[in-house]
Structure formats: structure tokens, C-alpha cells
Design a protein around this motif. Structure first.
Motif, PDB file in Angstrom:
ATOM      1  N   HIS A  79      39.523  34.160  81.963  1.00 50.89           N
ATOM      2  CA  HIS A  79      39.895  35.378  82.485  1.00 50.89           C
ATOM      3  C   HIS A  79      41.373  35.590  81.773  1.00 50.89           C
ATOM      4  O   HIS A  79      41.746  36.757  81.640  1.00 50.89           O
ATOM      5  N   GLU A 136      41.253  37.114  78.443  1.00 49.20           N
ATOM      6  CA  GLU A 136      40.847  38.492  78.627  1.00 49.20           C
ATOM      7  C   GLU A 136      42.132  39.382  78.724  1.00 49.20           C
ATOM      8  O   GLU A 136      42.337  40.323  78.142  1.00 49.20           O
ATOM      9  N   THR A 141      43.650  42.017  76.087  1.00 44.44           N
ATOM     10  CA  THR A 141      44.182  43.501  76.579  1.00 44.44           C
ATOM     11  C   THR A 141      45.622  43.847  76.527  1.00 44.44           C
ATOM     12  O   THR A 141      45.899  44.906  76.071  1.00 44.44           O
TER      13      THR A 141
END
Length: 164
Positions: free
Chosen positions: A17, A20, A24
Motif C-alpha cells: 500500500h 502504491e 502515485t
């Protein structure tokens, strides 16, 4: 019953997570991110001061980092660093934003417009390290008297011992 395997699986999910989130942010703000690392369940970003406010706004509005845990300063000699520890209550993960600034021009945008909870933390850091937070709504001293001279958490601050 929690086992070591359950703990390892939870850590892997958390790291994925955070990975990610890291991708981003690099996609949206890559020119402002000087370095990044994931360690001990926390994403750490070293960001340029020109991108700090935009990144902070994005972290809160788009990624849910809604709880400012702490803001502090570090003196590296030639540079000063401001460190913002931010938490996402919904995602249960931590993120650290670090910004280095020149000792001769210790100015950084305030992130109080994003996280009002950093108000006193920025005031304390300003007072103890001599960093100006542009746009801070209340830059008054918090800890030291108005006539106090110097910045006590800088390495070049001289302590004086007075014997009674």
C-alpha cells in the motif's frame, strides 16, 4: 490467534500500500521529490520546499493523510530540515515529509492551511531553530521570552553557565 506469519502478511500488505502511495506521489510530484524510502511501515519523502504545500494538500485531500502527528526541526550544520510526521486514520499508515533548507535562508511555507494541527509545532520549530514558516496564521513566540536571543536547538547555539 496472531502468528508470526499473520504479522508478516500484514506488513507485506502495508508495504505494498505504501509503495502504491509512493508511486502515485512520484507520478504527480516527481520533480519535487528528491528521495523516498519505505522502512518500518512508514513512507519517508525528502521533498523540495517549492513542492511542499502542493504535496501536503494532495496527501490530505486525495490520499487521506488527515492527522499531523508531529513537526520538528533538525540541524545538519549547513542545512536545516523540517520533518512532518503525518498519519492516515482510514488507511492506518504513516508518512514522513522532510524538507531541507539553507541555513542562511531558513524559510519554508507553512502547512497550517492543510493541517491546522501543526500550528504550535511550527511555532515551536520556528522559535527553537530560527525557521520562518511563510503564511503561518500566528507566528508569535510560544516558549521563549520576547527578549531571548538565538535559537537554542541549533548546533551553533552557545550555552552559558552562570554560577550563583
Amino acid at each position: 490467534m496472531n502468528t508470526d506469519n499473520d504479522h508478516k502478511q500484514a506488513k507485506i500488505k502495508q508495504d505494498v500500500h505504501l509503495g502504491e502511495i509512493e508511486r502515485t506521489l512520484k507520478g504527480a510530484f516527481g520533480r519535487f521529490i528528491k528521495s523516498s524510502d519505505i522502512a518500518d511501515g512508514e513512507l519517508m519523502l525528502l521533498v523540495d520546499k517549492d513542492g511542499l504545500l502542493s504535496i501536503a494538500e494532495y496527501l490530505k485531500k486525495e490520499l487521506g493523510f488527515d492527522y499531523p502527528m508531529c513537526t520538528s526541526g533538525v540541524d545538519y550544520g549547513k542545512e536545516l530540515e523540517v520533518v512532518h510526521h503525518i498519519y492516515s486514520i482510514d488507511h492506518k499508515c504513516r508518512l514522513t515529509l522532510k524538507t531541507r533548507i539553507k541555513r542562511e535562508a531558513p524559510v519554508l511555507p507553512s502547512v497550517t492551511s492543510v493541517w491546522m494541527g501543526v500550528d504550535w509545532h511550527e511555532r515551536e520549530t520556528a522559535e527553537l531553530f530560527g525557521i520562518t514558516f511563510e503564511g503561518h496564521p500566528d507566528p508569535r513566540r510560544l516558549l521563549l521570552t520576547d527578549d531571548f536571543e538565538g535559537y537554542p536547538l541549533r548546533k551553533d547555539f552557545k550555552l552559558e553557565y552562570k554560577k550563583d
